[in-house]
Design a protein around this motif. Structure first.
Motif, mmCIF file in Angstrom:
data_model
loop_
_atom_site.group_PDB
_atom_site.id
_atom_site.type_symbol
_atom_site.label_atom_id
_atom_site.label_comp_id
_atom_site.label_asym_id
_atom_site.label_seq_id
_atom_site.Cartn_x
_atom_site.Cartn_y
_atom_site.Cartn_z
ATOM 1 N N MET A 160 0.866 -1.404 0.292
ATOM 2 C CA MET A 160 0.006 -0.040 -0.095
ATOM 3 C C MET A 160 0.235 1.175 0.282
ATOM 4 S SD MET A 160 -3.127 0.810 2.471
ATOM 5 C CE MET A 160 -4.252 1.180 2.174
ATOM 6 N N MET B 202 -9.555 -6.858 4.675
ATOM 7 C CA MET B 202 -8.804 -6.237 3.822
ATOM 8 C C MET B 202 -7.731 -7.224 3.949
ATOM 9 S SD MET B 202 -8.486 -2.443 4.948
ATOM 10 C CE MET B 202 -7.687 -2.610 6.782
ATOM 11 N N LYS B 203 -7.398 -8.182 5.425
ATOM 12 C CA LYS B 203 -5.940 -8.876 5.069
ATOM 13 C C LYS B 203 -6.578 -10.094 4.158
ATOM 14 C CE LYS B 203 -3.831 -9.048 9.834
ATOM 15 N NZ LYS B 203 -3.986 -10.116 11.593
ATOM 16 N N VAL B 204 -7.037 -10.800 4.187
ATOM 17 C CA VAL B 204 -7.945 -11.715 3.202
ATOM 18 C C VAL B 204 -7.727 -10.997 1.455
ATOM 19 C CG1 VAL B 204 -9.759 -13.013 2.316
ATOM 20 C CG2 VAL B 204 -9.712 -12.802 4.622
ATOM 21 N N ILE B 205 -8.139 -10.398 1.542
ATOM 22 C CA ILE B 205 -7.354 -9.958 -0.053
ATOM 23 C C ILE B 205 -6.264 -8.913 -0.439
ATOM 24 C CG2 ILE B 205 -10.421 -9.452 -0.916
ATOM 25 C CD1 ILE B 205 -10.333 -6.137 -0.241
ATOM 26 N N GLY B 206 -5.102 -9.110 0.518
ATOM 27 C CA GLY B 206 -4.254 -8.906 0.081
ATOM 28 C C GLY B 206 -3.772 -7.803 0.892
ATOM 29 N N ALA B 207 -3.880 -7.338 2.199
ATOM 30 C CA ALA B 207 -2.756 -6.332 2.708
ATOM 31 C C ALA B 207 -2.076 -6.838 3.927
ATOM 32 C CB ALA B 207 -4.341 -5.465 3.697
ATOM 33 N N THR B 208 -0.542 -6.563 4.209
ATOM 34 C CA THR B 208 -0.619 -7.101 4.538
ATOM 35 C C THR B 208 -0.014 -6.535 6.129
ATOM 36 O OG1 THR B 208 1.327 -5.366 4.445
ATOM 37 C CG2 THR B 208 1.978 -7.162 2.621
ATOM 38 N N VAL B 209 0.154 -7.349 6.525
ATOM 39 C CA VAL B 209 0.667 -7.007 8.527
ATOM 40 C C VAL B 209 0.735 -5.384 8.431
ATOM 41 C CG1 VAL B 209 1.879 -7.166 10.422
ATOM 42 C CG2 VAL B 209 0.597 -9.302 8.934
ATOM 43 N N ASP C 42 0.476 -3.144 7.019
ATOM 44 C CA ASP C 42 -0.358 -2.386 6.105
ATOM 45 C C ASP C 42 -1.671 -1.933 6.776
ATOM 46 O OD1 ASP C 42 0.702 -1.702 3.350
ATOM 47 O OD2 ASP C 42 -0.672 -3.781 2.357
ATOM 48 N N ARG D 255 0.538 0.476 9.604
ATOM 49 C CA ARG D 255 0.645 1.289 9.858
ATOM 50 C C ARG D 255 -1.016 2.624 9.277
ATOM 51 N NH1 ARG D 255 2.772 0.689 3.649
ATOM 52 N NH2 ARG D 255 3.368 2.573 3.635
#
Lengths: 430, 248
Positions: free
Chosen positions: A1, A336-343, A345, A348
């Motif tokens: 992101m 958000m995590k499932v669709i690709g947000a990293t920890v 992200d 932050r």
């Protein structure tokens, strides 16, 4: 992101919960403003002290005295003479040096006289030494038989023919015109009285200015040192002729004191130390200033600590808001995590939101502080103080940075908590 | 022979409920061929959702291996999993799971934002995707302004926008009426068929399973039987059409 998306999303999240964001920011505003205003009062007092001290004379000037000791055993006598003055000039950061000769002469304006302390200096250094005038000009290079009158001369002239008790009778005010009257100077302090010695001829002098009031040197009448020396020499000759012992047993070219001007306020202390190391006694207004600064530093810290309490409360407010927000947004975080947000992200995002609360609170708080500071000063002027509160730019910027930092710190725990949410549990939350 | 994009080896997931151990997934070995549609069918508690969560890396297996495109999913850490999902996986949920304060277009853009795709490109791709699901006119609507079917379309657009090789759908039609269910299934079939994507659907609905080429029946965490649907609707759409007629 990317950072842009991060900030964009954080602002939208805050905007979505406007009221809560506003209330949290309000806490930070109050916290920041109280800390900044409290410190500003401490700084203001410092500035006020400084203004007062600066009125007394230049902070850049160091007064140097030969040590008062009859220690004749020492191999090299520490005295202020041409050689040592030359040494002073060579100290790094010294801008100007003048020997100082103090005498007590009488000024004559027609029928009236004024007994005054005389300060003899090199005329070209007068301005540098912070010996300011209220009217006219300071002495300049090439001035001869010129004086800058003491600030109290205007009210100090009296009729020497009168007996003591009538001299300064309030009803009888003597008007002098410093620039048009013809003045004379004499070492005969009995001039005009019955005891005067008519063989002592007063010398013509010209007044070029008047000293500013309220300074530590304002009661002096300032003269070129060469002229003072000339009059002193005449006095010695006179005294010898009368068979009196001269009260000045000093050699020519040796002075009791000197003044040294530093090019920078920060050099003053160092130069002072170097002079002390040479064996001289020194005094400057910086000594005094430092004392007052110590006091106001203490005061600043106490006031700052009081202000800090409200900022701590505000920080707890931020943490509370963020934790609440996480509970509400559990599902959102999971998605958000499932669709690709990293920890990182997620972390932050929450830190950015908390930082924004801190930043907005800090910005507004500092702006309000400037207003409050103005009001305090207006009230202060009415109370007779010049400066009660001052917010230097660094304090404003520091206030904003600090508030932002408090936001980030308060948001840290909730942000870590958000990252630890199981994406799965989050999605299942209905 | 097409290659197997997903390989599951002796997969086991055991939950502790107090002193009792429950095997939600018990020794499952299964391969998924690239470009196929598989349906995981079973009753509630059969372990089908758990299996999906294991494959997608949302849960860690107790034992066994999950190899997707040659990568061991069970050995990845959180960051690697996030990158892995960005790269290869799309999700469709039963309850849509759109973010309420974002518009339809922004919801579709979200996976691309995490993947750091540039603003212009991701807008174009998201808009294209919305067109594909027939919602281009609703791009600036918030989820609360959309019907359930429309929300699921947005969700499907979001799952496919990144052109992932694998799309998981967990009870995608559970909240929808029959008519909308068929529309959604047709849509997913169309999208996945176009790019030869591997589709894995979890459902308890027998009718949905008709769309799949392969139906894996699960019971008590084990594979009960595997059925191959030679006349899958994906290939001959007649059955689907007939059904739709019925509904109308």
């Amino acid at each position: 992101m990317s950072s842009f998306d991060l900030i964009n999303m954080a602002l939208r999240n805050l905007w979505k919960r406007k009221l809560r964001t506003f209330l949290t920011v309000l806490g930070v505003i109050i916290g920041t403003a109280s800390i900044v205003v409290m410190i500003s009062v401490g700084i203001g007092m410092n500035v006020g002290y400084r203004q007062q001290i600066e009125e007394m004379g230049s902070l850049y000037v160091i007064n140097v005295n030969a040590p008062y000791s009859s220690d004749s055993n020492s191999k090299e006598k520490v005295q202020i003479d041409t050689a040592s003055l030359e040494k002073f000039r060579k100290i790094e950061g010294v801008e100007a040096v003048t020997p100082v000769l103090q005498e007590y002469f009488t000024l004559i304006d027609g029928r009236y006289v004024y007994d005054t302390s005389i300060m003899g200096i090199l005329p070209e250094t007068m301005e540098a030494m912070g010996l300011d005038v209220s009217t006219g000009r300071t002495l300049q290079e090439g001035d001869s038989m010129a004086v800058v009158l003491s600030a109290y001369a205007k009210t100090g002239f009296y009729n020497p023919k009168l007996s003591w008790q009538y001299r300064w009778n309030g009803s009888q005010s003597i008007e002098i015109d410093p620039y048009n009257d013809k003045f004379q100077i004499t070492y005969d302090n009995n001039y005009g009285t019955k005891q005067m010695d008519k063989s002592i001829k007063p010398k013509k002098i010209q007044v070029v200015g008047e000293m500013k009031e309220n300074g530590q040197n304002s009661y002096y009448t300032v003269m070129p040192i060469a002229d003072v020396e000339k009059i002193v020499a005449e006095r010695e000759k006179y005294q010898k002729s009368k068979g009196q012992t001269t009260n000045t047993n000093k050699k020519k070219g040796v002075y009791n004191s000197a003044m040294v001007k530093a090019d920078d306020i920060d050099s003053v202390e160092r130069i002072q130390q170097e002079l002390k190391d040479m064996g001289f006694e020194t005094y400057s207004l910086v000594d005094y200033l430092k004392q007052t600064q110590e006091t106001s530093k203490m005061l600043q810290m106490v006031l700052g600590a009081i202000g800090a309490i409200s900022l701590i409360v505000a920080a707890i407010g931020i943490a509370n808001t963020m934790v609440m927000s996480i509970y509400e947004r559990t599902r959102e975080i999971g998605v958000m995590k499932v669709i690709g947000a990293t920890v990182s992200d997620i972390r932050r995002l929450f830190l950015t939101e908390a930082a924004f609360i801190g930043f907005m609170g800090g910005l507004t708080g500092v702006a309000i502080s400037y207003g409050v500071s103005k009001i305090i000063n207006v009230v202060g002027v009415n109370m007779g103080r010049q400066t009660l509160s001052a917010i230097p730019i660094w304090l404003g910027i520091l206030g904003i940075i600090f508030a932002t930092f408090v936001g980030v710190a308060a948001g840290f725990f909730p942000a870590v908590r958000a990252t630890k949410l199981s994406a799965l549990a989050a999605i299942k939350t209905e | 022979m097409s290659e197997d994009i997903i390989k599951l080896r002796n997969l086991k997931k055991i939950y502790r409920m107090g002193d009792e151990k429950i095997a939600a997934v018990n020794n499952v070995t299964l391969n998924f061929e690239r470009g196929t549609v598989t349906c995981l069918l079973g009753k509630s508690g059969s372990g089908k959702s758990t299996l999906l969560n294991l494959i997608s890396g949302l849960e860690k297996p107790t034992k066994g291996e999950i190899i997707i495109k040659g990568l061991h999913v069970e050995r990845m850490d959180e960051t690697q999993l996030a990158k892995f999902r960005q790269q290869y996986i799309g999700f469709v949920f039963q309850s849509y799971n759109l973010l309420g304060n974002l518009t339809a277009l922004e919801n579709v853009t979200l996976p691309l934002i995490f993947k750091r795709v540039g603003i212009k490109e991701r807008k174009e791709r998201a808009m294209e995707m919305l067109k594909a699901v027939g919602l281009e006119k609703r791009a600036s609507h918030k989820p609360s302004q959309l019907s359930g079917g429309q929300q699921q379309r947005v969700s499907i657009a979001r799952a496919f926008v990144n052109n992932p090789e694998i799309v998981f759908a967990d009870e995608p039609t559970g909240n929808l009426d029959t008519k909308t269910t068929y529309q959604m299934m047709d849509l997913m079939m169309g999208l996945s068929g176009k790019n030869k994507q591997t589709l894995i659907i979890v459902t308890h609905d027998m009718e949905i399973s008709d769309y799949a080429q392969r139906i894996v029946h699960l019971s008590d965490g084990r594979i009960e039987r595997i059925e191959y649907n030679s006349e899958s609707i994906k290939h001959s759409n007649e059955l689907g059409k007939a059904r739709r007629e019925e509904v109308k």
